[in-house]
Design an enzyme around this catalytic site. Structure first.
Site, PDB file in Angstrom:
ATOM      1  N   THR A  26       0.822  -1.216   0.000  1.00 31.14           N
ATOM      2  CA  THR A  26       0.000   0.000   0.000  1.00 31.14           C
ATOM      3  C   THR A  26       0.850   1.257   0.000  1.00 31.14           C
ATOM      4  O   THR A  26       0.477   2.265  -0.596  1.00 31.14           O
ATOM      5  CB  THR A  26      -0.944   0.000   1.221  1.00 31.14           C
ATOM      6  OG1 THR A  26      -1.800  -1.139   1.145  1.00 31.14           O
ATOM      7  CG2 THR A  26      -1.792   1.259   1.265  1.00 31.14           C
ATOM      8  N   SER A  73       1.291  -7.430  -0.915  1.00 31.06           N
ATOM      9  CA  SER A  73       1.937  -8.392  -0.013  1.00 31.06           C
ATOM     10  C   SER A  73       1.090  -9.636   0.220  1.00 31.06           C
ATOM     11  O   SER A  73       1.601 -10.641   0.722  1.00 31.06           O
ATOM     12  CB  SER A  73       2.301  -7.739   1.317  1.00 31.06           C
ATOM     13  OG  SER A  73       1.163  -7.543   2.131  1.00 31.06           O
ATOM     14  N   THR A 106       1.102  -4.382   4.278  1.00 31.25           N
ATOM     15  CA  THR A 106       0.793  -4.715   5.668  1.00 31.25           C
ATOM     16  C   THR A 106       0.145  -6.089   5.839  1.00 31.25           C
ATOM     17  O   THR A 106       0.175  -6.646   6.929  1.00 31.25           O
ATOM     18  CB  THR A 106      -0.133  -3.654   6.293  1.00 31.25           C
ATOM     19  OG1 THR A 106      -1.335  -3.556   5.513  1.00 31.25           O
ATOM     20  CG2 THR A 106       0.562  -2.299   6.341  1.00 31.25           C
ATOM     21  N   ASP A 107      -0.437  -6.649   4.767  1.00 29.97           N
ATOM     22  CA  ASP A 107      -1.174  -7.902   4.919  1.00 29.97           C
ATOM     23  C   ASP A 107      -0.299  -9.032   5.443  1.00 29.97           C
ATOM     24  O   ASP A 107      -0.724  -9.822   6.292  1.00 29.97           O
ATOM     25  CB  ASP A 107      -1.803  -8.320   3.586  1.00 29.97           C
ATOM     26  CG  ASP A 107      -3.055  -7.530   3.264  1.00 29.97           C
ATOM     27  OD1 ASP A 107      -3.431  -6.660   4.070  1.00 29.97           O
ATOM     28  OD2 ASP A 107      -3.660  -7.778   2.196  1.00 29.97           O
TER      29      ASP A 107
END
Length: 342
Positions: A26, A73, A106-107
C-alpha cells in the site's frame, strides 16, 4: 596527494548509511483519487519515487534504494523471502551499510518480519515499514512511517534488537507484532508483549528488548537454501470433522500443518482423529489459536501423541517457525524444543 573533504562531504560521511529495499504494498499504492483509501492498486510506485517523496530522510542518513519486488503483499512468496533475506545478509556484511529499511505491504508484513527475524545474521537494525493508505491519499500515512523507519534504522540504540516494524509512531518486535484491524492506521499491535517502543519526531525510545534468540543467535541459516518445506494452516471450527482438507494437503506434499484451534488451541475431536492418522505417516502438527493472544501448550496426552504447542505464536508465525524447524530436523522432540526456545 590526499584531497581535503568539504564540510558537506564530512557531514555526509558522519551520517549512517541506510539501504531501503522496496517490495511494494500500500505504501507504493496508487488510485486516481485523493479521497479514496480503498480500491487502490498496490505496488505500483517505485523505490526512487518513495524516497524522493520524503526528502527529509536524507537529513537522517545517506540513502540508497533497491527494488526487490513490487507486489501486493498478499501475494508474498517463499522465493521473495529467500531473495530478500540473502540480499539483506549480503548488504549488512558490508561496513558501508549501517541498517536496512524494507517497504512492505501490511497484509503479510508480520510474516516477512518474523522470517527475517530468524534468518538475518547481523545485529544491525532491520526495519519493516508500510502504510494503511495509498500514496495518493490526502491523508497518506506512508511518508511519516517511512521517515520514522529510517530514523529507527539510523539510531545506534536500534542495534541488536532483532527485526522491527515501525508503523504509526510505534515500534513492534517482529516476533510479537500482528495486524489487528483491516483498515485503521493503528493496526499493528503486540497483544502478548505490548509495544517495543515508540518514535517521536525522529527520536527513538525503547520499552523492552526481545528475549528469545534472533538474528545472529538464531540457529537458522538460509544461505544455501533455495526452497522451504511446505507447511500449511488449518482453521478449526464447530463441526470441523471431515478431514478432507488435511488429507488433501498431506497428499499434495505438506510436511507440516499448523492448526488455528479454538480457545487455547483446541482441535475438534473428529479432525484430531484424522490428524493423528496422518501424523503416523510423518505429518508434523503444531497447535496454535485463532483467538489472537495467549499461550498454547499441548496437554500431556496430546504431547505424547506428537502434537506440539505454538506457545504465544499466532498461526501464521507458527507456520514460519515450523518451516524453518523442518530445515533442521524431523524429530518431534527437537521441533518441540525449537518452539519452546523461539
Amino acid at each position: 596527494m590526499l584531497q581535503a573533504l568539504s564540510i558537506e562531504e564530512m557531514q555526509e560521511e558522519k551520517k549512517p548509511n541506510i539501504v531501503i529495499l522496496a517490495t511494494g504494498g500500500t505504501i507504493a499504492g496508487s488510485i486516481d483519487s485523493n479521497i479514496k483509501t480503498t480500491g487502490y492498486t498496490a505496488g505500483v510506485v517505485g523505490v526512487d519515487v518513495l524516497i524522493n517523496a520524503v526528502p527529509e530522510i536524507k537529513n537522517l542518513a545517506n540513502i540508497k534504494g533497491e527494488q526487490i519486488a513490487n507486489i501486493d503483499s498478499a501475494d508474498m512468496t517463499d522465493e521473495i523471502w529467500l531473495t530478500l533475506a540473502k540480499r539483506i545478509n549480503k548488504l549488512l556484511a558490508s561496513r558501508d551499510v549501517d541498517g536496512i529499511v524494507i517497504t512492505h505491504g501490511t497484509d503479510t508484513m508480520e510474516e516477512t518480519a518474523f522470517f527475517l527475524h530468524l534468518t538475518i545474521k547481523s545485529d544491525k537494525p532491520v526495519v519493516l515499514v508500510g502504510a494503511m493508505r495509498p500514496s495518493t491519499a490526502m491523508s497518506a500515512d506512508g511518508p511519516k512511517n517511512l521517515y520514522n523507519a529510517v530514523a529507527l534504522a539510523a539510531n545506534p540504540k536500534a542495534k541488536n534488537k532483532g527485526v522491527m516494524i515501525a508503523m504509526n509512531d510505534r515500534i513492534q518486535s517482529a516476533r510479537g507484532a500482528t495486524k489487528t484491524h483491516a483498515l485503521n492506521v493503528e493496526t499493528f499491535k503486540s497483544p502478548n508483549s505490548g509495544d517495543m517502543g515508540y518514535i517521536l519526531d525522529g527520536n527513538v525510545f525503547f520499552n523492552y528488548v526481545p528475549l528469545q534468540p534472533h538474528t545472529r543467535k538464531s540457529i537458522f541459516n538460509i544461505d544455501r537454501i533455495d526452497t522451504l518445506p511446505k507447511v500449511d494452516i488449518l482453521y478449526s471450527y464447530a463441526n470441523d470433522g471431515s478431514g478432507v482438507a488435511a488429507k488433501a494437503l498431506f497428499q499434495a506434499g505438506t510436511k507440516g500443518i499448523v492448526v488455528a484451534g479454538s480457545g487455547a488451541g483446541s482441535i475438534h475431536k473428529y479432525q484430531k482423529e484424522v490428524l493423528k492418522n496422518l501424523m503416523q505417516k510423518g505429518l508434523v502438527v503444531v497447535q496454535s489459536s485463532r483467538v489472537g493472544s495467549g499461550i498454547v501448550l499441548a496437554n500431556s496426552n496430546d504431547s505424547k501423541l506428537g502434537f506440539i504447542g505454538a506457545h504465544d505464536l499466532n498461526p501464521q508465525k507458527a507456520r514460519i517457525l515450523l518451516m524453518l524447524a523442518l530445515t533442521k530436523t524431523n524429530r518431534l522432540d527437537a521441533i518441540a524444543n525449537i518452539f519452546e526456545t523461539y
